[in-house]
Scaffold this motif. Structure first.
Motif, PDB file in Angstrom:
ATOM      1  N   MET A   1       6.752  11.900  -4.307  1.00 51.52           N
ATOM      2  CA  MET A   1       8.201  11.813  -4.469  1.00 51.52           C
ATOM      3  C   MET A   1       8.859  11.620  -3.106  1.00 51.52           C
ATOM      4  SD  MET A   1      10.402  12.166  -7.075  1.00 51.52           S
ATOM      5  CE  MET A   1       9.573  13.234  -8.223  1.00 51.52           C
ATOM      6  N   LEU A   2       9.704  10.581  -3.004  1.00 53.09           N
ATOM      7  CA  LEU A   2      10.450  10.313  -1.780  1.00 53.09           C
ATOM      8  C   LEU A   2      11.924  10.551  -2.078  1.00 53.09           C
ATOM      9  CD1 LEU A   2       7.782   8.564  -1.728  1.00 53.09           C
ATOM     10  CD2 LEU A   2       8.971   7.129  -0.110  1.00 53.09           C
ATOM     11  N   TYR A   3      12.622  11.117  -1.115  1.00 51.58           N
ATOM     12  CA  TYR A   3      14.037  11.439  -1.293  1.00 51.58           C
ATOM     13  C   TYR A   3      14.875  10.652  -0.297  1.00 51.58           C
ATOM     14  CZ  TYR A   3      12.080  15.289  -3.918  1.00 51.58           C
ATOM     15  OH  TYR A   3      11.381  16.035  -4.831  1.00 51.58           O
ATOM     16  N   GLY A   4      15.959  10.069  -0.803  1.00 49.32           N
ATOM     17  CA  GLY A   4      16.878   9.334   0.047  1.00 49.32           C
ATOM     18  C   GLY A   4      18.294   9.656  -0.358  1.00 49.32           C
ATOM     19  N   PRO A   5      19.264   9.014   0.276  1.00 48.95           N
ATOM     20  CA  PRO A   5      20.673   9.285  -0.037  1.00 48.95           C
ATOM     21  C   PRO A   5      20.994   8.919  -1.488  1.00 48.95           C
ATOM     22  CG  PRO A   5      20.454   7.970   1.965  1.00 48.95           C
ATOM     23  CD  PRO A   5      19.105   8.034   1.334  1.00 48.95           C
ATOM     24  N   GLY A   6      21.180   9.930  -2.327  1.00 48.05           N
ATOM     25  CA  GLY A   6      21.548   9.717  -3.710  1.00 48.05           C
ATOM     26  C   GLY A   6      20.433   9.259  -4.622  1.00 48.05           C
ATOM     27  N   ILE A   7      19.202   9.184  -4.117  1.00 49.71           N
ATOM     28  CA  ILE A   7      18.090   8.684  -4.926  1.00 49.71           C
ATOM     29  C   ILE A   7      16.829   9.528  -4.741  1.00 49.71           C
ATOM     30  CG2 ILE A   7      18.876   6.286  -4.949  1.00 49.71           C
ATOM     31  CD1 ILE A   7      16.703   5.706  -2.803  1.00 49.71           C
TER      32      ILE A   7
ATOM     33  N   SER B   1      10.558   5.390   5.016  1.00 50.39           N
ATOM     34  CA  SER B   1      10.918   6.452   5.968  1.00 50.39           C
ATOM     35  C   SER B   1      11.851   5.919   7.049  1.00 50.39           C
ATOM     36  CB  SER B   1       9.670   7.046   6.609  1.00 50.39           C
ATOM     37  OG  SER B   1       8.914   7.748   5.659  1.00 50.39           O
ATOM     38  N   ARG B   2      11.663   4.676   7.437  1.00 53.58           N
ATOM     39  CA  ARG B   2      12.538   4.055   8.435  1.00 53.58           C
ATOM     40  C   ARG B   2      13.933   3.755   7.875  1.00 53.58           C
ATOM     41  NH1 ARG B   2       7.535   2.053  10.039  1.00 53.58           N
ATOM     42  NH2 ARG B   2       7.574   0.195   8.769  1.00 53.58           N
ATOM     43  N   HIS B   3      14.072   3.890   6.555  1.00 53.87           N
ATOM     44  CA  HIS B   3      15.357   3.647   5.889  1.00 53.87           C
ATOM     45  C   HIS B   3      15.866   4.913   5.210  1.00 53.87           C
ATOM     46  CE1 HIS B   3      15.422  -0.660   6.624  1.00 53.87           C
ATOM     47  NE2 HIS B   3      14.120  -0.609   6.458  1.00 53.87           N
ATOM     48  N   ASN B   4      15.554   6.066   5.813  1.00 58.36           N
ATOM     49  CA  ASN B   4      16.096   7.363   5.388  1.00 58.36           C
ATOM     50  C   ASN B   4      15.662   7.784   3.990  1.00 58.36           C
ATOM     51  OD1 ASN B   4      17.535   9.691   5.937  1.00 58.36           O
ATOM     52  ND2 ASN B   4      19.462   8.871   5.154  1.00 58.36           N
ATOM     53  N   SER B   5      14.462   7.393   3.563  1.00 57.74           N
ATOM     54  CA  SER B   5      13.908   7.814   2.279  1.00 57.74           C
ATOM     55  C   SER B   5      12.462   8.199   2.509  1.00 57.74           C
ATOM     56  CB  SER B   5      13.992   6.693   1.249  1.00 57.74           C
ATOM     57  OG  SER B   5      15.342   6.326   1.038  1.00 57.74           O
ATOM     58  N   ALA B   6      12.166   9.488   2.354  1.00 56.95           N
ATOM     59  CA  ALA B   6      10.833   9.970   2.717  1.00 56.95           C
ATOM     60  C   ALA B   6      10.433  11.160   1.855  1.00 56.95           C
ATOM     61  CB  ALA B   6      10.825  10.378   4.192  1.00 56.95           C
ATOM     62  N   PRO B   7       9.128  11.464   1.814  1.00 58.58           N
ATOM     63  CA  PRO B   7       8.677  12.659   1.095  1.00 58.58           C
ATOM     64  C   PRO B   7       9.019  13.922   1.885  1.00 58.58           C
ATOM     65  CG  PRO B   7       6.807  11.555   2.118  1.00 58.58           C
ATOM     66  CD  PRO B   7       8.013  10.700   2.374  1.00 58.58           C
ATOM     67  N   GLU B   8       9.118  15.042   1.177  1.00 58.82           N
ATOM     68  CA  GLU B   8       9.352  16.316   1.869  1.00 58.82           C
ATOM     69  C   GLU B   8       8.118  16.733   2.655  1.00 58.82           C
ATOM     70  OE1 GLU B   8      10.742  19.191  -0.970  1.00 58.82           O
ATOM     71  OE2 GLU B   8      12.776  18.366  -0.913  1.00 58.82           O
TER      72      GLU B   8
ATOM     73  N   SER C   1       0.856  -1.191   0.000  1.00 59.69           N
ATOM     74  CA  SER C   1       0.000   0.000   0.000  1.00 59.69           C
ATOM     75  C   SER C   1       0.888   1.236   0.000  1.00 59.69           C
ATOM     76  CB  SER C   1      -0.903   0.004   1.232  1.00 59.69           C
ATOM     77  OG  SER C   1      -0.140   0.280   2.402  1.00 59.69           O
ATOM     78  N   ARG C   2       0.353   2.348  -0.473  1.00 56.18           N
ATOM     79  CA  ARG C   2       1.114   3.599  -0.494  1.00 56.18           C
ATOM     80  C   ARG C   2       1.635   3.924   0.896  1.00 56.18           C
ATOM     81  NH1 ARG C   2       0.688   6.369  -5.089  1.00 56.18           N
ATOM     82  NH2 ARG C   2       1.339   8.380  -4.287  1.00 56.18           N
ATOM     83  N   GLN C   3       0.753   3.828   1.883  1.00 55.27           N
ATOM     84  CA  GLN C   3       1.137   4.208   3.234  1.00 55.27           C
ATOM     85  C   GLN C   3       2.219   3.289   3.789  1.00 55.27           C
ATOM     86  OE1 GLN C   3      -0.044   7.135   4.678  1.00 55.27           O
ATOM     87  NE2 GLN C   3       1.798   6.693   5.864  1.00 55.27           N
TER      88      GLN C   3
END
Length: 104
Positions: free
Chosen positions: A48-54, A35-42, A26-28
């Motif tokens: 759009m989710l942002y993480g280290p280098g991606i 988010s628990r792995h350092n990739s989350a929306p602003e 699911s989206r959520q």
């Protein structure tokens, strides 16, 4: 000068008995898990989710999510991040230009 960013499609490694693609989740749950792995929306609700280098794009208004697009914004660190996430979440990485698949 034009910068070309590398993009890949993220899919589930699992398929159903009739060969259809199993949703990634699911989206959520995807947003919460990443988010628990350092990739989350602003902002909450962003596709759009942002993480280290991606940067990971969720398809608008799709729930459950069947595929995502990952863009490598800093290839030096992006591969480590993408491979780690693919192992954790059992993703298949598809190169849309060549059709090659990577199943880390």
């Amino acid at each position: 000068m034009t910068v070309t960013l590398t993009q890949f499609v993220i899919l589930s490694r699992q398929s159903t008995s009739d060969g259809t693609m199993v949703p990634l989740g699911s989206r959520q749950s995807i947003v919460d898990d990443l988010s628990r792995h350092n990739s989350a929306p602003e902002r909450e609700g962003d596709d759009m989710l942002y993480g280290p280098g991606i940067r990971i794009e969720l398809p608008p208004d799709e729930d459950p999510v069947r595929q995502m697009l990952v863009t490598m914004t800093e290839e030096e660190i992006a591969w480590l991040v993408v491979i780690r996430l693919a192992k954790i979440f059992e993703w298949k990485i598809l190169d849309p230009l060549t059709g090659r698949e990577l199943n880390p």
